[in-house]
Design a protein around this motif. Structure first.
Motif: not given
Ligand code: ATP
Length: 300
Positions: A171, A55-57, A173, A76-77, A16-17, A13
């Motif tokens: 999602l 992007r993660s997705s 945590s 999840n993704t 992001g997280r 990624q």
């Molecule tokens: P991207 O924009 O990169 O496609 P995203 O919008 O899902 O992805 P993030 O919000 O950074 O980006 O989340 C990345 C991943 O972090 C999630 O898919 C999940 O696996 C993990 N994650 C861990 N804790 C949480 C949380 N509280 N909320 C959302 N995602 C979390």
């Protein structure tokens, strides 16, 4: 910069997280990374690896289509993407190499605090907003209920407040975001952690050799994170009781102490978290100088 077919490509990624933890993992594995905000493809200087920042997705698709050899992505993704591809009859093959023990979260259904909830049947006929329609739909089918699903790509928790849905599936945590938005978690439908995945294609010999070096390092970093190095002084006649309090310490190193026949120094690696209670129990057995230290790397 273009992709070199002899270098292992790994998608992570961009921001992001999961991005910091993914980069930290590679650094702990000894990879010299030069990642700047603007770079989308980074050469690892000391190993035959290129890191792609996306992007993660996008990661499941890039790996399943063989554009990248490996990827780090949340379960999840990954599952949502695999279910989507199943529906559209696209190739959805991947191998999960290992779970990475970070990015832990759960996909949960949450309803407004004031809404009555008496089990899964209470969800029948409700309108729920989510970024994960396939996982939610699978949950509905498994439970023999109908859920009217509205797909949203972000700010899902606002949907009930603005009248877009009765509740959400998102999602979680800690649960503080739900609480702040007047929502209560009623069902956990999926538990997720970040995972290292590989595409369906056989790797070239050169790439496989790189993976064979990288993988034991990743496993070593993960194992080290869970383990602690423990040093203590114990009464000689209580050694068995002392080691039985410390999981994973079957073969401790026992050393003599200068000018003490009744006490020994014990050094061991314990594979589980050592709580204050355990240290208090060790003390009650007559141990002292109890040190619990983190381990940076492990092999063998
Ligand atoms: P991207 O924009 O990169 O496609 P995203 O919008 O899902 O992805 P993030 O919000 O950074 O980006 O989340 C990345 C991943 O972090 C999630 O898919 C999940 O696996 C993990 N994650 C861990 N804790 C949480 C949380 N509280 N909320 C959302 N995602 C979390």
């Amino acid at each position: 910069m273009t992709l070199d077919k002899n270098r292992l490509t790994i998608a992570i990624q961009k921001s992001g997280r999961l991005s910091d933890e993914s980069q930290t993992l590679f650094k702990l594995c000894g990879l010299t990374l030069n990642l700047t905000d603007r770079k989308l493809l980074a050469h690892v200087a000391n190993m035959s690896i290129d890191i792609m920042l996306v992007r993660s997705s996008d990661i499941p698709g890039l790996v399943m289509d063989g554009i990248c050899d490996l990827g780090i992505v949340g379960d999840n993704t990954l599952q949502e993407h695999a279910l989507q591809r199943q529906l559209t009859l696209e190739a959805n093959d991947f191998n999960k190499i290992c779970s990475l023990k970070f990015g832990g979260c759960r996909l949960s259904i949450a309803l407004p605090q004031e809404m009555q909830y008496h089990g899964v049947q209470s969800l029948n006929g409700l309108r729920l907003a989510t970024t994960y329609p396939r996982l939610l739909n699978r949950f509905a089918q498994d439970n023999g209920i109908h859920i009217d699903i509205t797909k949203l790509n972000g700010s899902v928790e606002l949907a009930p407040r603005v009248g877009l849905a009765d509740g959400i599936c998102d999602l979680v945590s800690t649960g503080t975001t739900l609480e702040a938005n007047g929502l209560k978690e009623v069902e956990v439908i999926f538990k997720s952690k970040a995972a290292l995945i590989k595409g369906p294609n056989r790797l070239s010999e050169a790439k496989q050799a790189t993976l064979d070096t990288l993988l034991p390092r990743i496993k070593g970093v993960l194992k080290a994170r869970e383990s602690k190095y423990i040093m203590l002084h114990a009464p000689k006649d209580k050694l068995n009781e002392v080691t039985s309090l410390l999981p994973g310490s079957e073969t401790p190193t026992v050393l003599p102490l200068a000018e003490r026949d009744d006490r020994v120094a014990v050094h061991m690696v314990s594979t589980e978290t050592i709580f204050w209670e355990t240290m208090e129990q060790l003390k009650a057995l007559g141990c002292n100088s109890i040190l619990v230290m983190p381990i940076e790397k492990m092999m063998g």
